[in-house]
Scaffold this active site. Structure first.
Site, PDB file in Angstrom:
ATOM      1  N   PHE B  39       0.838  -1.194   0.000  1.00 20.12           N
ATOM      2  CA  PHE B  39       0.000   0.000   0.000  1.00 20.12           C
ATOM      3  C   PHE B  39       0.876   1.248   0.000  1.00 20.12           C
ATOM      4  O   PHE B  39       1.740   1.408   0.878  1.00 20.12           O
ATOM      5  CB  PHE B  39      -0.915  -0.003   1.239  1.00 20.12           C
ATOM      6  CG  PHE B  39      -1.878  -1.171   1.250  1.00 20.12           C
ATOM      7  CD1 PHE B  39      -3.146  -1.043   0.699  1.00 20.12           C
ATOM      8  CD2 PHE B  39      -1.506  -2.400   1.787  1.00 20.12           C
ATOM      9  CE1 PHE B  39      -4.034  -2.117   0.689  1.00 20.12           C
ATOM     10  CE2 PHE B  39      -2.379  -3.475   1.775  1.00 20.12           C
ATOM     11  CZ  PHE B  39      -3.646  -3.336   1.231  1.00 20.12           C
ATOM     12  N   ILE B  77       2.185  -1.884   4.500  1.00 16.52           N
ATOM     13  CA  ILE B  77       1.954  -0.450   4.362  1.00 16.52           C
ATOM     14  C   ILE B  77       3.305   0.259   4.350  1.00 16.52           C
ATOM     15  O   ILE B  77       4.145   0.024   5.224  1.00 16.52           O
ATOM     16  CB  ILE B  77       1.094   0.052   5.538  1.00 16.52           C
ATOM     17  CG1 ILE B  77      -0.330  -0.515   5.408  1.00 16.52           C
ATOM     18  CG2 ILE B  77       1.076   1.571   5.614  1.00 16.52           C
ATOM     19  CD1 ILE B  77      -1.222  -0.184   6.580  1.00 16.52           C
ATOM     20  N   CYS B  78       3.515   1.127   3.359  1.00 16.03           N
ATOM     21  CA  CYS B  78       4.783   1.856   3.259  1.00 16.03           C
ATOM     22  C   CYS B  78       4.958   2.810   4.438  1.00 16.03           C
ATOM     23  O   CYS B  78       4.088   3.648   4.701  1.00 16.03           O
ATOM     24  CB  CYS B  78       4.829   2.652   1.966  1.00 16.03           C
ATOM     25  SG  CYS B  78       6.222   3.794   1.947  1.00 16.03           S
ATOM     26  N   ILE B  79       6.094   2.699   5.078  1.00 12.73           N
ATOM     27  CA  ILE B  79       6.313   3.504   6.285  1.00 12.73           C
ATOM     28  C   ILE B  79       6.402   4.996   5.980  1.00 12.73           C
ATOM     29  O   ILE B  79       5.851   5.830   6.721  1.00 12.73           O
ATOM     30  CB  ILE B  79       7.552   3.019   7.066  1.00 12.73           C
ATOM     31  CG1 ILE B  79       7.635   3.749   8.408  1.00 12.73           C
ATOM     32  CG2 ILE B  79       8.834   3.180   6.286  1.00 12.73           C
ATOM     33  CD1 ILE B  79       8.478   3.069   9.429  1.00 12.73           C
ATOM     34  N   ALA B  82       3.009   6.233   5.206  1.00 17.14           N
ATOM     35  CA  ALA B  82       2.175   6.109   6.407  1.00 17.14           C
ATOM     36  C   ALA B  82       2.476   7.221   7.409  1.00 17.14           C
ATOM     37  O   ALA B  82       1.569   7.763   8.045  1.00 17.14           O
ATOM     38  CB  ALA B  82       2.389   4.742   7.048  1.00 17.14           C
TER      39      ALA B  82
END
Lengths: 131, 130
Positions: B39, B77-79, B82
């Site tokens: 994501f 989820i991409c940090i 995010a």
């Protein structure tokens, strides 16, 4: 300076990755977050090429000044790509011409290719990410 | 075939989020392997457990959680994306000095390297975005 989430394994074959930048640098976050992907991806030593087409050509236009919109001008970062061994930069000729630009207007040296040549380059890729 | 999925748009705002989950279900039903779902951009908003869509509407995050549980999916989820958008797990909340986390069950937060690895390891990277 390694963070825990950066301990990714570098195994597997070298693949041909192409990043296609289609949008203006400001107005949406796609261009900035695309550049972030490219910079991280450089560590994986894949066969990387970048394409700038449509309004994406504005991402690498010289003389950007974002002061009035209060957003960081990240265009100087494209000049750092060479240091990451990201050296295959293609710009679509038709996109440049329709916007009254030439390769001299850009912050990095690029290879200008026409739409048909670009289609051939895309045909050779294994992974294409479009932003 | 070994597939990875990239989701670039947020739930409800954009069809991409629905299309991604529908495609993933269809691919699994056909016996394909899903190596990873990543994501990025506003796509990270698919992973907050704090969203409360109307009861007569679909709940996209719960659908992902259920699908992940049933099929042992890796939802990442991409940090960097995010952090911009306030999606946090317990560790990140602690690291950033925030007073709570909101990541939904079945999702994890990690780096963009996970996307590149998915591109390397999968037969196809299928992208859902604008």
């Amino acid at each position: 300076m390694s963070e825990p989430w950066e301990d990714d394994e570098l195994d597997g074959p070298v693949r041909k990755f192409m990043y296609v930048n289609r949008r203006a640098p400001y107005g949406t976050i796609y261009a900035l977050e695309s550049l972030e992907v490219v910079l991280i991806a450089a560590a994986f030593e894949q066969d990387v090429s970048l394409v700038f087409m449509d309004d994406g050509v504005y991402q690498i236009k010289k003389g950007q000044n974002t002061e009035a919109i209060g957003v960081k001008n990240f265009s100087p970062t494209y000049r750092a790509l060479e240091g990451y061994d990201v050296e295959k930069l293609y710009v679509e000729k038709e996109s440049l011409e329709s916007r009254g630009l030439t390769a001299d207007d850009l912050v990095v040296p690029v290879q200008v290719v026409d739409r048909n040549q670009l289609a051939e380059l895309m045909e050779e890729q294994e992974v294409i990410l479009s932003f | 075939m070994k597939l990875s999925i990239l989701v670039n748009e947020g739930p409800y705002q954009h069809q991409s989020a629905d299309s991604a989950i529908q495609f993933t279900k269809a691919a699994l039903a056909k016996g394909h392997e899903i190596f990873r779902v990543f994501f990025y951009h506003d796509g990270v908003n698919n992973g907050t457990r704090f969203a409360v869509p109307p009861q007569d509407d679909r709940n996209i995050t719960e659908e992902w959680t259920k699908l992940a549980k049933e099929n042992d999916l890796d939802l990442v989820i991409c940090i960097a994306a995010a952090q911009r958008r306030g999606i946090l797990d317990e560790n990140e909340a602690k690291r950033q000095g925030k007073d709570g986390d909101n990541i939904a069950e079945g999702f994890r937060i990690s780096g963009l390297g996970q996307l590149i690895e998915a591109g390397i390891q999968s037969d196809r990277l299928v992208i859902f975005g604008d």
